[in-house]
Design an enzyme around this catalytic site. Structure first.
Site, mmCIF file in Angstrom:
data_model
loop_
_atom_site.group_PDB
_atom_site.id
_atom_site.type_symbol
_atom_site.label_atom_id
_atom_site.label_comp_id
_atom_site.label_asym_id
_atom_site.label_seq_id
_atom_site.Cartn_x
_atom_site.Cartn_y
_atom_site.Cartn_z
ATOM 1 N N LYS A 53 16.037 10.705 16.645
ATOM 2 C CA LYS A 53 15.485 10.699 15.291
ATOM 3 C C LYS A 53 14.594 9.490 15.029
ATOM 4 O O LYS A 53 13.910 9.423 14.009
ATOM 5 C CB LYS A 53 16.619 10.737 14.273
ATOM 6 C CG LYS A 53 17.445 12.026 14.337
ATOM 7 C CD LYS A 53 18.559 12.022 13.305
ATOM 8 C CE LYS A 53 19.367 13.306 13.376
ATOM 9 N NZ LYS A 53 20.480 13.315 12.376
ATOM 10 N N PHE B 1 19.097 23.124 21.354
ATOM 11 C CA PHE B 1 19.145 23.045 19.904
ATOM 12 C C PHE B 1 18.761 24.394 19.282
ATOM 13 O O PHE B 1 18.244 25.279 19.964
ATOM 14 C CB PHE B 1 18.187 21.968 19.387
ATOM 15 C CG PHE B 1 18.567 20.573 19.793
ATOM 16 C CD1 PHE B 1 19.618 19.925 19.150
ATOM 17 C CD2 PHE B 1 17.889 19.909 20.794
ATOM 18 C CE1 PHE B 1 19.971 18.623 19.508
ATOM 19 C CE2 PHE B 1 18.231 18.614 21.158
ATOM 20 C CZ PHE B 1 19.273 17.974 20.516
ATOM 21 N N ARG C 55 10.427 19.694 15.657
ATOM 22 C CA ARG C 55 10.467 18.740 14.537
ATOM 23 C C ARG C 55 10.649 17.312 15.024
ATOM 24 O O ARG C 55 10.235 16.352 14.367
ATOM 25 C CB ARG C 55 11.584 19.123 13.562
ATOM 26 C CG ARG C 55 11.296 20.384 12.773
ATOM 27 C CD ARG C 55 12.204 20.498 11.558
ATOM 28 N NE ARG C 55 13.602 20.658 11.898
ATOM 29 C CZ ARG C 55 14.187 21.832 12.134
ATOM 30 N NH1 ARG C 55 13.475 22.965 12.089
ATOM 31 N NH2 ARG C 55 15.479 21.900 12.431
ATOM 32 N N ASP D 21 28.200 32.259 27.161
ATOM 33 C CA ASP D 21 27.768 30.904 27.498
ATOM 34 C C ASP D 21 27.367 30.784 28.963
ATOM 35 O O ASP D 21 26.321 30.206 29.285
ATOM 36 C CB ASP D 21 28.895 29.910 27.213
ATOM 37 C CG ASP D 21 29.035 29.579 25.735
ATOM 38 O OD1 ASP D 21 28.193 30.047 24.948
ATOM 39 O OD2 ASP D 21 29.978 28.860 25.376
#
Length: 377
Positions: free
Chosen positions: A74, A96, A103, A168
């Protein structure tokens, strides 16, 4: 001899199971896998129970042989320090929700500006597009949404949750590795990279090939445990023994079926299971329920009829067959000096090469200084 992927660099942003297992396979084949984790706690699976050393056993199993760097994604300055690694990354793996990496300035378009031939693999539950793309889910949701769970889910009184995380692993990890390797091969020929949209739910349909075909061809769709390979046939089901074990009965072919019927002493009038499958099933249940697993095992083994006693995982790991094949010979160690068997992988010995599989998972941020410089710590 180096591993098949020696010289290939993987930048791994994934967490938990699908991505980390995929990159474990790549590391096993000699790739240099760099795991990008958040500072302080690292990826979530480190904190799971049970612990084995400083981290969870789950984390240790899935992340051996990798490097770890701690980066605050971030923070723009921290992300910028990743640039030298992005420049040399052959493969990027992320897990994600759609749009998150973009982003952060780390989406496919961002990465390929730095490394034009990168192979960028995104693993999600429902894919990058479509009405469900942003929807949260776990393995049970994916197999439920695709119809797989409905083929064998027990009864309303005793619903059955499958023991394997099918979506998965079979829908995420394996397709990711498969498509990454195909993309590498394609890059060898064209020089171009690729974006891989791996949706775990999408990849479950091949596991229902028989139901998929039957329903469309006949208009009759298999239901809950009523098909040949889901418990609807006497020839393919579990039967309980007198001592609480189960026999996995799978003599689908006629020669195996006749051998099985003879071995357990099934009455001749019930051998033709097309006459009354219910009667045949009921009688086999009675015969097997009257004997212990210890009594049945040598009988079924001698008949060689695709029937076996269901074993615990602990018993399976003690099987001389698997021991001789070396499945559990590779050690896994932790930071406390403890050792156990490492998770076997499907990577062929010839592709692993020599010395390509480290015996432990990395400590959080263990390689940050080495790979990003002292100012990154």
């Amino acid at each position: 001899m180096p591993g098949a992927l020696s010289g290939v660099t993987v930048l791994d942003f994934s967490t938990l199971l699908p991505g980390p297992m995929a990159t474990l396979f790549l590391a096993e084949a000699g790739a240099d896998v760099i795991k990008v984790e958040r500072p302080g706690r690292g990826e979530e699976m480190r904190s799971y129970e049970p612990k084995w050393g400083s981290d969870s056993i789950n984390f240790a199993m899935l992340n051996r042989g990798k490097k770890s760097i701690a980066v605050d994604l971030k923070d723009p300055a921290s992300r910028e320090r990743l640039r030298p690694l992005i420049e040399k990354a052959d493969i990027v793996v992320e897990q994600f929700r759609p749009g998150v990496m973009a982003r952060l300035g780390l989406g496919y378009d961002d990465i390929r500006e730095v490394r034009p031939d990168v192979i960028y693999c995104s693993i999600t539950g429902y894919g990058q597009t479509g009405p469900r793309a942003a929807q949260a889910g776990h393995d049970l949701n994916y197999i439920g949404d695709t119809g797989l769970l409905a083929l064998s889910c027990g009864t309303t009184e005793s619903p059955v949750v499958p023991p394997a995380l099918i979506a998965d692993i079979a829908g995420g990890s394996y397709p990711a590795v498969l498509n990454i390797l195909l993309a590498l091969r394609q890059r060898d020929k064209t020089g171009s990279g690729a974006y891989l949209d791996v949706a775990m739910a999408d990849n479950l349909f091949p596991f229902m090939y028989w139901a998929f075909g039957q329903g469309q061809a006949t208009g009759t769709w298999p239901g809950n445990s009523d098909a040949q390979v889901s418990g609807g046939s006497p020839r393919y089901r579990l039967y309980a023994t007198a001592d609480g074990h189960f026999v996995a009965v799978a003599p689908l072919e006629q020669k195996f079926w006749l051998a099985f019927c003879a071995a357990i002493g099934l009455e001749q009038e019930l051998v033709d299971d097309t006459v009354s499958p219910e009667r045949t099933t009921r009688r086999i249940s009675e015969i097997i329920a009257a004997r212990t697993a210890r009594e049945l095992q040598p009988v079924l083994a001698a008949a060689d009829c695709c029937c076996s006693i269901v074993r615990s995982l602990n018993d399976a790991m003690a099987d001389p067959h698997f021991a001789q094949r070396g499945l559990f010979a590779r050690p896994l160690t932790n930071d406390h000096g403890q050792e156990m068997a490492a998770l076997p992988t499907p990577i062929a010995a010839s592709a692993r090469g020599e010395g390509t599989a480290a015996s432990r998972a990395p400590r959080l941020g263990e390689h940050t200084r080495e790979l990003l410089g002292p100012e990154a710590e």
